[in-house]
Design an enzyme around this catalytic site. Structure first.
Site, PDB file in Angstrom:
ATOM      1  N   GLY A 481      18.250 -42.405 -41.123  1.00 15.22           N
ATOM      2  CA  GLY A 481      19.649 -42.788 -41.191  1.00 15.22           C
ATOM      3  C   GLY A 481      20.365 -42.159 -42.355  1.00 15.22           C
ATOM      4  O   GLY A 481      21.600 -42.197 -42.440  1.00 15.22           O
ATOM      5  N   GLN A 482      19.603 -41.557 -43.277  1.00 15.00           N
ATOM      6  CA  GLN A 482      20.207 -40.939 -44.460  1.00 15.00           C
ATOM      7  C   GLN A 482      20.765 -39.557 -44.169  1.00 15.00           C
ATOM      8  O   GLN A 482      21.475 -38.972 -44.990  1.00 15.00           O
ATOM      9  CB  GLN A 482      19.184 -40.885 -45.604  1.00 15.00           C
ATOM     10  CG  GLN A 482      18.234 -39.688 -45.616  1.00 15.00           C
ATOM     11  CD  GLN A 482      17.085 -39.788 -44.635  1.00 15.00           C
ATOM     12  OE1 GLN A 482      17.236 -40.295 -43.540  1.00 15.00           O
ATOM     13  NE2 GLN A 482      15.916 -39.282 -45.023  1.00 15.00           N
ATOM     14  N   ALA A 521      11.225 -42.284 -51.944  1.00 14.20           N
ATOM     15  CA  ALA A 521      11.509 -41.884 -53.328  1.00 14.20           C
ATOM     16  C   ALA A 521      12.651 -40.879 -53.450  1.00 14.20           C
ATOM     17  O   ALA A 521      12.671 -40.078 -54.373  1.00 14.20           O
ATOM     18  CB  ALA A 521      10.244 -41.340 -54.001  1.00 14.20           C
ATOM     19  N   THR A 525      15.596 -34.316 -49.762  1.00 12.32           N
ATOM     20  CA  THR A 525      16.494 -33.180 -49.986  1.00 12.32           C
ATOM     21  C   THR A 525      15.852 -32.170 -50.921  1.00 12.32           C
ATOM     22  O   THR A 525      15.916 -30.950 -50.694  1.00 12.32           O
ATOM     23  CB  THR A 525      17.838 -33.666 -50.566  1.00 12.32           C
ATOM     24  OG1 THR A 525      18.509 -34.463 -49.589  1.00 12.32           O
ATOM     25  CG2 THR A 525      18.734 -32.485 -50.934  1.00 12.32           C
ATOM     26  N   ALA A 727      20.300 -29.344 -55.823  1.00 11.53           N
ATOM     27  CA  ALA A 727      20.393 -30.740 -55.391  1.00 11.53           C
ATOM     28  C   ALA A 727      19.227 -31.589 -55.886  1.00 11.53           C
ATOM     29  O   ALA A 727      18.105 -31.103 -56.065  1.00 11.53           O
ATOM     30  CB  ALA A 727      20.467 -30.809 -53.871  1.00 11.53           C
ATOM     31  N   GLU A 732      18.293 -43.911 -53.393  1.00  8.35           N
ATOM     32  CA  GLU A 732      17.862 -45.096 -54.139  1.00  8.35           C
ATOM     33  C   GLU A 732      18.772 -45.437 -55.321  1.00  8.35           C
ATOM     34  O   GLU A 732      19.101 -46.616 -55.523  1.00  8.35           O
ATOM     35  CB  GLU A 732      16.426 -44.906 -54.611  1.00  8.35           C
ATOM     36  CG  GLU A 732      15.432 -44.855 -53.475  1.00  8.35           C
ATOM     37  CD  GLU A 732      14.077 -44.335 -53.929  1.00  8.35           C
ATOM     38  OE1 GLU A 732      13.066 -44.986 -53.627  1.00  8.35           O
ATOM     39  OE2 GLU A 732      14.040 -43.272 -54.578  1.00  8.35           O
TER      40      GLU A 732
END
Length: 773
Positions: A481-482, A521, A525, A727, A732
């Site tokens: 979902g990220q 964690a 990316t 990036a 979190e």
């Protein structure tokens, strides 16, 4: 590498059309011919020994195909970091611990039969408080703990205790630091267990081929970790297990570890090659699976009159529940985060994971980051107030900067924390006016944080050039979902010089996808972004080589753009990617090369473990994340109700690959953090039973609870030198600051402090009543 066209742009989620039209297929949607339905038989007691189990009445129910118990799978242990669980147990350690399972033709038949399995127990004393369990000598929940298999660095257990991991940090001379302090403040802060709250509950389908090969379809966050756990639990070689990843309807850490898949695969062995589905109801999910751990934290902070912190001592008791699962990692990670993002010369931390007879605690969006931030940021405000210092300036005076070393000794190569603090302070504007003797009191609070990621997890990605010039990406990042599928497509599009609409990202299939242990964690990316770049560069190198042969132009004069290979010196000379998709053919029909595939692997070669005695390590985290938030609240002193008016946040992201998605992560994290601050708490009675396993009694934030303004600002002033296009992670940290900032804002409004989550109206009224006149 081609010019950036998609990186840094607000690309729409490539999965969005299927999601909003209802076409996305989740694990619970799977229906196969001949499918059976499995239900677990769970312990009624928090701690017991099973003396006898009788399944005879259950087997009489028409439609029951198989019942398995702890007797069918003896001796095989599994776990994420510590192998302390079995598929079915004769020694249940929490209410809901699986003892047996039933497979039947329908869900209703399976549930009926499960109720008829008769179990005789010997009830044992149980223990629910982690601080009490830490000190206990009589009730030891895992007396054979020292025999368990575990990952190195995560299992510093204390034999003959309830402590599977003790994380230490030792920096400087703590006693000397306190002696030299002008002010010493001590506090005890508590955080309750909360639910992950994912919309989709745990679900899976398991089936064996006649040759014994196991196929599992699951909404897991870690397909390769799940394969490993299935192998350990059932004694099946890895090459005989295939995990197919389905869409994930939210995870937040609660779907990293294998759970129901182990049990469904176990009973499927007894079902003559028929597929077996196990899908939990909301009540079963919340009564028996995972929570975020509770915490009891003790903080002692010493500071000079000029506002410099010179000593901090921390003791943390993390409630692991019945099995250590991820909690040994949480205790470890939270231990070296717990002093906060501050340059403190003397630090002493003891962080304990502690077994209790409660639901298993596991990873939850931050690995203890939100909880420790709630602790140390309240401590910061207490110290600032006693010293008469502005809380923003106090933090700026002590905050980390690039080039500094943290408590582990790791040098920070990217740290825009002060930029984040200054930005939220600027955008928040003037302090809200105090409301005097009015019923409604207004207040403002700030919180800042830091967050590690893993020191290294190898990731591999595979890129294939299709015959028509389109691209297939097999990434090991799980999109929970990220938006990681979209992020990887953006990165690959710019590496190759092709439109993002020409790239398809396929679900993970452990037989052919690149390896990636788990999605956790805030690492995807960074890690998979890098391995995707390397896979893309590998494929690009090959197509340029083949293009040189076709165009008769040196490779040094070739580039890629818009799905074409073209001459830099003569741009009119070009061929489409499709022309070299199968290699190069000569005039006689011979072929050079073949199907074009790129392969990329990324690891952190200089990553390191931590010294178990000092918590020191060269590079225990591939990168560090930082954020700041200011919250404004209104508190009704008659009802105790807290209304959050504004949340202003800034996150150090290095580079926002997709700014819209980054802001979405920040907005979502802000509201999720608000929920933990004001509402959420798993209530467990003295017998270890959950009392509010439903969405009526367990309050989660709705649109009506959202602030008037949520302002989320990515900060890109310090790109990480090792990150893809600079990036870092963001998922979190977005949730870490809200609870602490809101707690500080409430204290600012009322002049009294609440030291435990959630900040309920009852606690507000109790605090006001106890306030000195």
């Amino acid at each position: 590498m081609s010019d950036k066209k998609f990186v840094g742009e607000d690309v729409t989620d490539i999965r969005s059309v299927n999601k909003v039209t209802g076409a996305t297929r989740y694990a619970a949607d799977i229906n196969l011919p001949g499918m059976l339905y499995a239900v677990m038989v769970r312990s009624e007691y928090a701690h017991a020994i099973v003396k006898d189990i009788d399944k005879s009445e259950a087997l009489k129910v028409r439609g029951v195909v198989s019942i398995v118990t702890y007797k069918d799978f003896p001796g095989l242990h599994f776990g994420t970091y510590v192998h302390d669980q079995v598929a079915f147990t004769s020694h249940p350690r929490y209410v809901g611990d699986p003892i047996a399972a039933v497979a039947a033709e329908t869900q209703e038949i399976a549930e009926k039969a499960a109720r008829l399995v008769a179990i005789k127990y010997e009830i044992l004393p149980h223990i629910l408080n982690p601080e009490v369990a830490f000190k206990s000598e009589k009730i030891i929940l895992h007396p054979d703990m020292h025999t368990y298999k575990a990952y190195a660095g995560f299992f510093n257990y204390k034999k003959s205790t309830n402590v599977p991991n003790h994380m230490k940090v030792r920096k400087g001379d703590i006693e000397k630091g306190f002696e030299e302090s002008d002010l010493v403040v001590e506090s005890r802060i508590t955080v309750p267990p909360i639910y992950h709250g994912n919309i989709e509950t745990h679900a899976c389908v398991c089936q064996y081929d006649p040759d014994g090969h196991l196929f599992v379809q699951s909404c897991t966050q870690g397909p390769f970790l799940l394969r490993e756990m299935l192998s350990s639990a059932l004694g099946i070689p890895l090459n005989r297990i295939t995990v197919l990843h389905t869409a994930v309807g939210g995870g937040f850490g609660g779907k990293i570890s294998g759970n129901i898949e182990i049990r469904a695969a176990a009973i499927a062995q007894r079902c003559e090659y028929r597929p077996v589905k196990m899908a939990l109801s909301r009540r079963e999910e919340w009564e028996t699976v995972y929570t975020r751990q509770s915490l009891i934290g003790y903080y002692k902070t010493g500071a000079k009159k000029n506002g410099k912190i010179i000593a901090r001592k921390v003791t943390l008791y993390w409630d692991a529940g019945a099995y250590a699962d991820y909690e040994v990692s949480v205790a470890r990670s939270a231990g070296f985060m717990s002093a906060g993002p501050y340059d403190i010369p003397n630090v002493w931390v003891d962080s304990y994971a502690v077994y209790t007879n409660k639901l298993v605690a596991t990873a939850y969006r931050g690995f203890g980051c939100s909880e420790t931030t709630f602790c140390y940021e309240q401590d910061m405000d207490i110290v600032a107030k006693k010293l008469g210092l502005d809380p923003v300036e106090f933090r700026l005076k002590n905050a980390f900067e690039r080039g500094m070393t943290n408590v582990t000794g790791q040098r920070l190569r990217s740290c825009a924390l002060k930029d984040c603090i200054n930005l939220v302070n600027e955008k928040a504007g003037p302090e809200p006016e105090k409301s005097g003797n009015c019923v409604i009191k207004r207040g403002r609070g700030i919180a800042v944080m830091h967050k590690f990621t893993v020191h290294t997890v190898p990731t591999a990605d595979i890129v294939k050039l299709n015959e028509d010039g389109t691209i297939t990406l097999e990434t090991s990042a799980v999109d929970i979902g990220q938006g990681s599928d979209t992020i990887m497509a953006q990165i690959l599009a710019d590496v190759l010089g092709i439109g993002i609409d020409k790239i398809t990202v396929v679900p993970i299939h452990t037989d052919y996808s690149g390896y990636g242990w788990q999605t956790a964690a805030s690492s995807k990316t960074f890690f998979n972004g890098n391995s995707t770049i390397r896979a893309g560069l590998d494929l690009r190198k090959k197509i340029l080589h083949y293009g040189s042969m076709v165009l008769h132009i040196p490779e040094s004069d070739l580039a890629t753009k818009d799905g074409k290979i073209y001459s830099i010196s003569e741009p009119g000379k070009s061929i489409p990617f499709s022309a070299v998709s199968l290699g190069v053919f000569n005039e006689e029909g011979g072929q050079y090369g073949g199907p074009v595939i790129g392969y990329g692997v990324f690891t952190v070669e200089d990553g390191s473990f931590l010294d178990p005695q000092t918590g020191k390590g060269r590079k225990p985290s591939a990168f560090w994340m930082f954020a700041a938030m200011i919250a404004e609240v209104e508190v009704n002193t008659e009802t105790g109700n807290i209304r959050v008016v504004r949340l202003v946040s800034a996150n150090d992201v290095g580079k926002a690959i997709n700014p819209k998605m980054v802001k979405g992560q920040m907005d979502g994290g802000a509201i999720q953090g608000l929920g933990s601050a004001l509402f959420e708490e798993v209530l467990i009675n003295d017998e270890g039973k959950v009392m509010n396993a439903n969405m009526h009694d367990y309050k989660m934030p709705t649109i009506g609870d959202c602030p008037d303004e949520v302002l989320s600002m990515p900060v890109e002033t310090q790109p990480h030198p090792d990150g893809p296009f600079g990036a870092k992670g963001v998922g979190e940290p977005a949730m870490a600051c809200p609870a602490a900032a809101i707690a500080n804002a409430v204290a600012d409004a009322l002049g009294v402090r609440i030291y435990s989550m959630p900040l309920t109206p009852e606690k507000v009224l109790d605090a006001l009543e106890a306030r000195p006149s």
